[in-house]
Structure formats: structure tokens, C-alpha cells
Scaffold this active site. Sequence first.
Site: not given
Ligand SMILES: [Zn+2]
Length: 359
Positions: A62-63, A65-66, A116, A176, A203, A253, A291, A293, A296, A322
Amino acid sequence: MPVGTVGTVKGTRFEALESEELDARIILGNTYHLWLRPGAETVAACGGLHKFMGWDRAILTDSGGFQVWSLGDLRKINEEGTEFRSHVDGSPRFLSPEVSMQVQAALGSEIVMVLDKCAPGDAEHDVARESMLLTARWAARSRARFDALQKEGADTGRLEERDGLSGAQALFGIVQGASHLNLRRESLARTAEIGFDGYAIGGLSVGEEKSVMYEVVERIAPVMPKEKPRYLMGVGTPEDLIECVGRGVDMFDCVLPTRNGRTGQAFTSRGKLNIKNARYARDTRPLDADCACSVCRRHSRAYLRHLYATGEMLASILLTHHNLAFFLDTMRRVRQAIRSGDFTRFRQEFIERINSGIE
Ligand SMILES: [Zn+2]
């Protein structure tokens, strides 16, 4: 994109991110944090962020900025950029579009974001318009500095040509305008006119009502350039991902899978499960029966609750794993559903199920 704030997706080894189980193709790094610590020069001296971290797959930065905007009273924003004090050592700093491009070039991410200026989710029209116009001027300055840096050979630190990538960086613009649709449209027009490799909606998820976020995405995403990726920044829950894909977004993200994993919250196909809850003390079932994974497959809710209650670091590690598996698998299933023309049904079933409650 799992978020790797300071060069680490917290609680996760890179082998796990690369494994077939998670298979994260791209992660996010925070420019603000890496710029302050260990510093852009240090990362560059270590061969760029990929080599520094030991991660060969893609990175979006990211920049900054946030994070700077989020400092509130601790920063001063003017036309040139933003003055603020480092939260690490209190030293005065200055972030401008040019500085952000230089830091991101030194980090060597695949995707660079323009600097931004956010406006609060409930910003009045005038305030939001001022931020939006400043964002457009900063986007042009970001573009100019970025192009100059690319000519000087800024790249992702992966000089060998691979997968059809040149090693050069891509630059995304940011739309924005808070909750004002006319400002959002104007912002998109101004950003698209400059021209970028991808476009983000910024934003949102900054304190506005969820219905406002959905409306902005619904009205803006479909009119964003079709042939370029559309990225909704900082969003969101599994439901948000599905709903916003349905409204035309490609990339997301979010810190939720990792951050909430560390505070004992698991995301499941039937909604959120709080492992601290006493009802799981003798529950021998997995977090999510649907799930696949490794957490699990191997561990019970009772065991995970015990680890959490005793403050074991493994609790955070396993819940994070998980959660990442659940988010990344959800997006894989979204892609499959889109490819097979089944997304509408997938979306309906997913939302119904996630609202059905933990058993
Ligand atoms: Zn899982």
C-alpha cells in the site's frame, strides 16, 4: 491477499502460505510500517522485500497513506504531502506521492499503490470532494515519479524474466469520494484518465454503514475499466467478499483472518466461532466440519480452546492457519463457480449457510 503488515503474515510460516492447502499467490506489505522499521534503505540493502522476507511470490504494497491518515491529530496534510511523527521513535517524517513511490520501489513489490487521501466514511460532500481532488492530483504525481523510477530500473527484485513478467512494477490508482456517488464517478474518471495497471476502491470500511459500502461498490465497480483488476481495499468478512465479488470486485485484502485468529475467533462456513466460549470445553468436533485444512483434520474445538485458555502461542498459529485456509478456499471456490457459470447459486448457498449458526 493475506496481510503481512511488517513483512510477516503474523503467526504463519511462508512454507504454509505456499503449501497447496493455503496456496496464497500474493500477500500485502504495509509501506508505512516497513518504511519506519527496518527502513526502506535497509530492505533495499538486503535485496528488496522478497529477498529480505524469503518470499518469491507476489507482493502488493500500500502507499502508507491510510496509516498516516489514521494517525488523526498526529499528522498535518497539505498539498505537498503529509507531515507526521513516527509512532516508533517520534521522529518527524514526511510522506508525499514521490516519497511513497521511492519507498515502494525500494521494497520492490509487484503492485504499487498511488498515495491517496481518505475521507471519513460519513464525510460531507465538500470535505469528501476536497480529498478526492487531492487524491487525483497525488495520483498524477505518483504516476510521474513511478514512471521515472521504472526507467531507472526499479523492479521487483526478481530480475530474471519469469511467468511472462518483466520484473518491473505495476501501479494501481485509487478511487475516493466517501459515500457520494457523484464524487466516486468523478474520481474514477480522473483516475482512469491518468491510466493505471489496475484500479482500487479506497476509503470504504472506515466507519460507514455496510449498506453504504455495498451501494458504492455496486454502482462503481461495474463501470471501472473492464480489462483491469478491480481491488477493494481493506475489506472484509467472508460475506463481504462474496457480496462484493457479486458486485464486480476481483481483489481484496484484509487482516481479519490473522488478527481475529489471534484473539480466538474462527471463521467457518456457518459463521464466526469464538473459541473462548465455555460450550466448547469438551467439544471434540473440528472448528468446521466442512473445512479440509490440517487444523480441522487434526484438532478438536476442545483442544484449541484449551490452548487459547492457557495462553499457548500455538492457539494463535492454528486459528490463523484455519482462518487463512477458509478465506483462501472461499475465494478459490468463488473462482470455480464463476468459471462454471454457477456463481449466483454459490453466492446464495454460501450466504444462507454462513447465517445458519454454529452447531
Ligand atoms: Zn479448518
